[in-house]
Design a protein around this motif. Structure first.
Motif, short mmCIF file in Angstrom:
data_model
loop_
_atom_site.label_atom_id
_atom_site.label_comp_id
_atom_site.label_asym_id
_atom_site.label_seq_id
_atom_site.Cartn_x
_atom_site.Cartn_y
_atom_site.Cartn_z
N TYR A 166 70.73 44.34 6.43
CA TYR A 166 70.87 45.32 5.35
C TYR A 166 69.76 46.36 5.38
O TYR A 166 69.59 47.09 4.42
N PRO B 298 62.15 38.71 -0.45
CA PRO B 298 60.94 38.40 0.31
C PRO B 298 59.73 39.20 -0.15
O PRO B 298 59.87 40.31 -0.67
N CYS C 291 67.83 44.38 -0.59
CA CYS C 291 67.86 43.01 -0.11
C CYS C 291 69.03 42.24 -0.72
O CYS C 291 69.30 42.34 -1.90
N HIS C 292 69.75 41.48 0.13
CA HIS C 292 70.89 40.68 -0.34
C HIS C 292 70.54 39.20 -0.47
O HIS C 292 71.42 38.35 -0.53
N SER C 293 69.24 38.90 -0.45
CA SER C 293 68.80 37.52 -0.71
C SER C 293 69.37 36.51 0.26
O SER C 293 69.70 35.41 -0.16
N CYS C 294 69.50 36.87 1.53
CA CYS C 294 70.06 35.88 2.45
C CYS C 294 69.00 34.87 2.88
O CYS C 294 69.31 33.79 3.38
N GLY C 295 67.73 35.22 2.71
CA GLY C 295 66.65 34.30 3.05
C GLY C 295 66.31 34.26 4.53
O GLY C 295 65.40 33.54 4.95
N GLY C 296 67.03 35.03 5.34
CA GLY C 296 66.88 34.95 6.79
C GLY C 296 65.52 35.40 7.29
O GLY C 296 64.96 34.78 8.20
N CYS C 297 64.97 36.47 6.71
CA CYS C 297 63.72 37.01 7.24
C CYS C 297 62.59 35.99 7.17
O CYS C 297 61.78 35.88 8.08
N ALA D 75 66.79 46.07 4.79
CA ALA D 75 65.89 45.93 3.65
C ALA D 75 64.45 45.68 4.10
O ALA D 75 63.54 45.62 3.29
N MET D 76 64.27 45.49 5.40
CA MET D 76 62.94 45.25 5.98
C MET D 76 62.68 46.31 7.02
O MET D 76 63.54 46.59 7.86
N PHE E 253 66.12 41.27 12.27
CA PHE E 253 67.07 40.31 11.76
C PHE E 253 67.88 40.87 10.58
O PHE E 253 69.07 40.62 10.46
N CYS E 254 67.23 41.60 9.70
CA CYS E 254 67.87 41.98 8.44
C CYS E 254 69.04 42.93 8.65
O CYS E 254 68.87 44.05 9.11
S1 SF4 Z 1 66.34 38.06 2.54
FE1 SF4 Z 1 67.92 38.70 3.99
S2 SF4 Z 1 68.65 40.63 3.14
FE2 SF4 Z 1 66.70 40.22 2.16
S3 SF4 Z 1 65.21 41.30 3.41
FE3 SF4 Z 1 65.31 39.19 4.18
S4 SF4 Z 1 66.79 39.28 5.84
FE4 SF4 Z 1 67.05 41.16 4.63
#
Ligand code: SF4
Ligand code: SF4
Lengths: 120, 276
Positions: B79, B60, B96-102, B81-82, B76-77
């Motif tokens: 990990y 992100p 960041c594990h690239s989950c795309g959730g944020c 990472a935010m 939400f994250c």
């Molecule tokens: S993409 Fe997923 S792991 Fe990466 S910062 Fe956003 S929520 Fe966190």
């Protein structure tokens, strides 16, 4: 002004915890009220990663302006400075000892993180 | 067939076994160096480099003009990472594990995804072996992601031998997942046995069939052998502690190329594996 201390206990005589992100808890001293308040850091103790980032965020939301601890890694330091929280590293044994040193101006604010990240 | 060569710790001869097995396979085989933090298989082989590709993951990026500091992204994250402090969100790309959730939970559309480099994959060939080597960028913690990308390049129909990272951590589990068989390389010493028991536990937890290769037979005791007997673990191959192997190695030669009896041993291992 609020000053946070990392600690393994819950009173001013408790030991200063040298760790930040994985500290047992925090004692936050409010200079206006001349009183301590204890906060647990439980949810971060077992965090897989990013314990320092989370702890830094929690201190920011408590309105803390200074942190006195043993060591602080680079990611947590970035969050703390972004939140305007100054970091003071010390090897002093107890929270009250560290508070005295802070009051007497014996501690200097760190310019950067003083320990390596656990992840690189 | 997908084989993983692993060991509880480094320095047991894991790469030696993987490389010699690939070299003695006879028909085309794919060799994957999954020890992405310290790849060294190419050192054993030389060969011709065919291709080098950069590997990226989506991470992100925050548009501060749109960010209102609500903190949804950092809550939400999983990990960490935010982080959201002083009214703005910040990203720690290396976590960041690239989950795309944020970007999905952000109410203001302040988060977009950008590509971030994590490493490279180098393809080279020597004889009938194609080597795919993952090389993680220094400072990146995305070893599992790079290993997954590496595994996705395996062509079906051609046997693949995966040289695992040492230990029993996350990258090792990522390497082993989906394997048809795991070869655990150990040395006949108390330390070797200790690390072997950890590797056996990991392999069993993943429910994968496995066997043991004892390297440098003769340097220690017989505890690895009695452990394998008690646990009903098959010892697939024993490689003696032979000066000539080290000498060949120091000349940059493989034992199966210069020492006929070892070519025979590895051919036997291959036949044993093909029965499965
Ligand atoms: S993409 Fe997923 S792991 Fe990466 S910062 Fe956003 S929520 Fe966190
Ligand atoms: S969710 Fe969006 S608006 Fe809220 S803090 Fe994160 S980036 Fe900013």
């Amino acid at each position: 002004m609020k000053i946070a201390f990392t600690t393994t206990g819950d009173s001013p005589d408790s030991p200063l915890d040298p760790r930040f992100g994985r500290a047992t808890g925090f004692l936050v001293y409010d200079t206006d009220k001349d009183a301590f308040e204890a906060f647990s850091n439980n949810q971060n103790l077992n965090a897989v990663q990013g314990a320092g980032i989370q702890a830094a965020q929690n201190l920011a939301s408590l309105g803390v302006e200074a942190l006195v601890t043993g060591h602080c890694g680079p990611k947590a330091f970035t969050v703390l400075s972004r939140a305007g929280i100054k970091v003071y590293n010390t090897g002093l044994a107890t929270v009250s000892g560290a508070l005295n040193a802070f009051r007497n101006g014996e501690l200097t604010a760190a310019e950067s993180a003083d320990s390596e990240s656990h992840w690189v | 067939m997908r084989l993983v060569v692993a060991s509880g710790k480094g320095g047991t001869g894991k790469t030696t076994v993987a490389v010699n097995l690939a070299k003695s396979w006879g028909s085309p085989v794919q060799l994957l160096d999954c020890d992405v933090e310290a790849p060294n298989t190419r050192l054993f082989l030389g060969g011709t480099m065919l291709e080098s590709q950069v590997v990226t993951i989506s991470v992100p990026e925050v548009n501060e003009a749109l960010c209102n500091g609500c903190g949804e992204c950092s809550r939400f994250c999983e990990y960490s990472a935010m982080a959201c402090v002083a009214g703005k969100a910040m990203v720690f790309v290396s976590m960041c594990h690239s989950c795309g959730g944020c970007s999905l939970v952000c109410p203001t559309g302040a988060i977009s995804e950008v590509e971030s480099r994590i490493g490279t994959i180098v393809t080279s060939s020597f004889g009938k072996t194609t080597l795919l080597e993952g090389i993680l960028d220094v400072g990146s913690t995305m070893a599992p992601q790079l290993i997954r990308r590496l595994k996705s390049l395996v062509k079906s129909g051609v046997p693949a031998i995966l040289d695992s990272p040492p230990g029993t951590s996350c990258p090792v589990v990522t390497t082993m997942k989906g394997a048809d068989f795991v070869i655990l390389v150990t040395e006949p010493t108390p330390f070797g046995l200790h690390d072997l028991t950890l590797a056996v536990a990991t392999t069993r937890e993943l429910g994968l069939p496995f066997g043991v290769v004892v390297n440098r037979l003769g340097i220690g005791d017989d505890r690895v052998h009695s452990y394998c007997a008690t646990e009903h673990i098959q010892v697939l191959l024993e490689i003696p502690d032979d000066r000539r192997i080290a000498e060949a190695y120091s000349r940059g030669e493989l034992m199966v190329d210069v020492l006929p009896e070892y070519a025979g041993l590895f051919a036997g291992l291959r036949r044993e594996l093909e029965k499965r």
